[in-house]
Enzyme design. Structure first.
Site, PDB file in Angstrom:
ATOM      1  N   ARG A 101      17.941  -1.846  13.130  1.00 46.60           N
ATOM      2  CA  ARG A 101      17.510  -1.054  11.963  1.00 46.60           C
ATOM      3  C   ARG A 101      17.654   0.413  12.340  1.00 46.60           C
ATOM      4  O   ARG A 101      17.033   0.871  13.308  1.00 46.60           O
ATOM      5  CB  ARG A 101      16.068  -1.400  11.581  1.00 46.60           C
ATOM      6  CG  ARG A 101      15.486  -0.424  10.572  1.00 46.60           C
ATOM      7  CD  ARG A 101      14.186  -0.913   9.970  1.00 46.60           C
ATOM      8  NE  ARG A 101      14.421  -1.971   9.008  1.00 46.60           N
ATOM      9  CZ  ARG A 101      13.540  -2.352   8.082  1.00 46.60           C
ATOM     10  NH1 ARG A 101      12.357  -1.762   8.017  1.00 46.60           N
ATOM     11  NH2 ARG A 101      13.818  -3.322   7.241  1.00 46.60           N
ATOM     12  N   HIS A 128      21.219  -2.806   3.102  1.00 46.72           N
ATOM     13  CA  HIS A 128      20.207  -3.760   3.561  1.00 46.72           C
ATOM     14  C   HIS A 128      20.731  -5.171   3.254  1.00 46.72           C
ATOM     15  O   HIS A 128      20.198  -5.883   2.403  1.00 46.72           O
ATOM     16  CB  HIS A 128      18.884  -3.488   2.843  1.00 46.72           C
ATOM     17  CG  HIS A 128      17.667  -4.026   3.538  1.00 46.72           C
ATOM     18  ND1 HIS A 128      17.734  -4.758   4.705  1.00 46.72           N
ATOM     19  CD2 HIS A 128      16.342  -3.940   3.219  1.00 46.72           C
ATOM     20  CE1 HIS A 128      16.509  -5.101   5.071  1.00 46.72           C
ATOM     21  NE2 HIS A 128      15.652  -4.615   4.196  1.00 46.72           N
ATOM     22  N   GLN A 131      18.378  -8.345   3.259  1.00 51.20           N
ATOM     23  CA  GLN A 131      17.511  -8.367   2.074  1.00 51.20           C
ATOM     24  C   GLN A 131      18.284  -8.971   0.894  1.00 51.20           C
ATOM     25  O   GLN A 131      17.757  -9.802   0.150  1.00 51.20           O
ATOM     26  CB  GLN A 131      17.070  -6.932   1.741  1.00 51.20           C
ATOM     27  CG  GLN A 131      16.173  -6.844   0.527  1.00 51.20           C
ATOM     28  CD  GLN A 131      14.793  -7.416   0.783  1.00 51.20           C
ATOM     29  OE1 GLN A 131      14.122  -7.028   1.710  1.00 51.20           O
ATOM     30  NE2 GLN A 131      14.368  -8.350  -0.048  1.00 51.20           N
ATOM     31  N   ASP A 222      12.776  -0.827  -6.383  1.00 44.75           N
ATOM     32  CA  ASP A 222      12.480  -0.485  -4.985  1.00 44.75           C
ATOM     33  C   ASP A 222      11.877   0.917  -4.991  1.00 44.75           C
ATOM     34  O   ASP A 222      11.920   1.634  -6.001  1.00 44.75           O
ATOM     35  CB  ASP A 222      13.777  -0.534  -4.146  1.00 44.75           C
ATOM     36  CG  ASP A 222      13.541  -0.233  -2.668  1.00 44.75           C
ATOM     37  OD1 ASP A 222      12.399  -0.387  -2.187  1.00 44.75           O
ATOM     38  OD2 ASP A 222      14.506   0.175  -1.987  1.00 44.75           O
ATOM     39  N   CYS A 262      11.678  -5.562  -2.965  1.00 50.93           N
ATOM     40  CA  CYS A 262      11.886  -5.939  -1.561  1.00 50.93           C
ATOM     41  C   CYS A 262      10.657  -5.687  -0.710  1.00 50.93           C
ATOM     42  O   CYS A 262      10.527  -6.264   0.366  1.00 50.93           O
ATOM     43  CB  CYS A 262      13.079  -5.184  -1.005  1.00 50.93           C
ATOM     44  SG  CYS A 262      12.886  -3.390  -1.096  1.00 50.93           S
ATOM     45  N   ARG A 290      13.258 -13.973   3.452  1.00 50.58           N
ATOM     46  CA  ARG A 290      13.929 -13.206   4.500  1.00 50.58           C
ATOM     47  C   ARG A 290      14.138 -14.095   5.727  1.00 50.58           C
ATOM     48  O   ARG A 290      15.196 -14.063   6.356  1.00 50.58           O
ATOM     49  CB  ARG A 290      13.086 -11.976   4.889  1.00 50.58           C
ATOM     50  CG  ARG A 290      12.892 -10.951   3.776  1.00 50.58           C
ATOM     51  CD  ARG A 290      14.194 -10.294   3.402  1.00 50.58           C
ATOM     52  NE  ARG A 290      14.840  -9.703   4.556  1.00 50.58           N
ATOM     53  CZ  ARG A 290      14.499  -8.516   5.109  1.00 50.58           C
ATOM     54  NH1 ARG A 290      13.549  -7.789   4.558  1.00 50.58           N
ATOM     55  NH2 ARG A 290      15.147  -8.059   6.171  1.00 50.58           N
TER      56      ARG A 290
END
Ligand code: CP
Ligand code: NVA
Length: 303
Positions: A101, A128, A131, A222, A262, A290
């Site tokens: 990340r 992402h 996700q 988001d 998310c 996830r």
């Protein structure tokens, strides 16, 4: 040659469907474990905080017989203490997989180029992808993907970039409503549209949230201020006025539409408590997925 997933574009439409199918099958089995990472080590290098991604990747590696090592943001200094090439070269001598990340997407490219082991993007400023795989899985479970409409209301950010391309790959109609200056970039819209043309889906970029949500099967939002954008929080709050996903907006969607986020959510900003905690919200399924999606992705990479 090791296979990395730095962007959702590293997976073809067929491969996205294959990983999601695999996740669905494993999730439905009583025994959800595998042995694809038996005796192996997965190194998690995180330059930003995380709850879902960190826990689900650690569990995914463990469930596949491997061991996970986590390095928190201050520890590695990727690109500061040491170049991504040097970190990748060293990590590749110890470990069989790197999950990273980071901020700059090029850090992932540079890690992958030097490590010699698969590198998986656990979120960058640009994308992402994991996700998006979990989101496609969640939409599959809540009414299906092909031919259905996904409305995304908010920032044209990392999450919607991966989501639009993944959802377009599986035949969804995607409408994205963002305020001026915060739209998804044209290159990503083009890639999503190219995939939609092949799958029977479509992509539209709009500015009006009501137009985007009208009759939609899924309403997604988001945060307006992503990690690393904290200094812009005030100007973003102003720019996104009118883009909140509240009960009035959700009422424009189809009856029983799913509401997705998310997480983490900035409650009272991009989404209200009433909607996030309401009966149409599937955010906890999304969070759970996830694990299933990433476990399927790792099993697929190491099969
Ligand atoms: N959705 C998501 O990536 O959450 P975390 O930042 O907690 O990992
Ligand atoms: N767009 C958000 C997603 C967090 C999971 C961010 O990058 O902070």
């Amino acid at each position: 040659m090791s296979r990395s997933v730095l962007s959702v574009c590293d997976l073809s439409a067929e491969e996205i469907a294959e990983v999601v199918d695999r996740a669905l099958k494993t999730k439905q089995q009583a025994e959800r474990r595998g042995s694809q990472l038996s005796g192996m080590t997965g190194l998690l290098i995180f330059q930003k905080p995380s709850l879902r991604t960190r826990v689900s990747f650690e569990l995914a590696v463990t469930n596949l017989g491997g061991r996970a090592l986590y390095l928190s943001p201050p520890e590695v200094g990727l690109g500061e203490r040491e170049s991504p090439e040097d970190v990748g070269g060293v990590a590749g001598r110890y470990c069989d997989l790197i999950v990273c990340r980071t901020f700059d997407q090029t850090n992932l490219d540079r890690l992958a180029a030097s490590s010699g082991v698969p590198v998986v993007n656990a979120l960058s400023d640009w994308e992402h992808p994991c996700q998006a795989l979990a989101d496609v899985l969640t939409i599959r479970e809540h009414g299906g993907t092909a031919g259905r409409t996904l409305a995304y209301v908010g920032d044209g950010n990392n999450v919607v970039r991966s989501l639009a391309i993944a959802a377009a790959s599986v035949g969804m109609h995607i409408r994205i409503a963002s305020p001026s200056g915060y739209e998804l970039d044209q290159g990503s819209v083009n890639e999503a549209s190219r995939r939609a043309a092949a799958s029977g889906g479509s992509v539209s970029l709009l500015s009006d949230p009501v137009e985007a949500v009208d009759g939609a099967d899924v309403v997604y939002t988001d945060t307006w201020t992503s990690m690393g954008q904290e200094l812009q929080a005030k100007q973003r709050l102003e720019a996104f006025t009118g883009y909140q996903v509240d009960a009035r907006l959700v009422a424009q969607a189809s009856r029983g539409a799913s509401v997705m986020h998310c997480l983490p959510a900035h409650r009272g900003e991009e989404i209200t408590d009433e909607v996030l905690d309401g009966p149409q919200s599937v955010v906890l399924d999304q969070a759970e997925n996830r694990l299933h999606a990433q476990q399927a992705l790792l099993a697929w990479l190491f099969d």
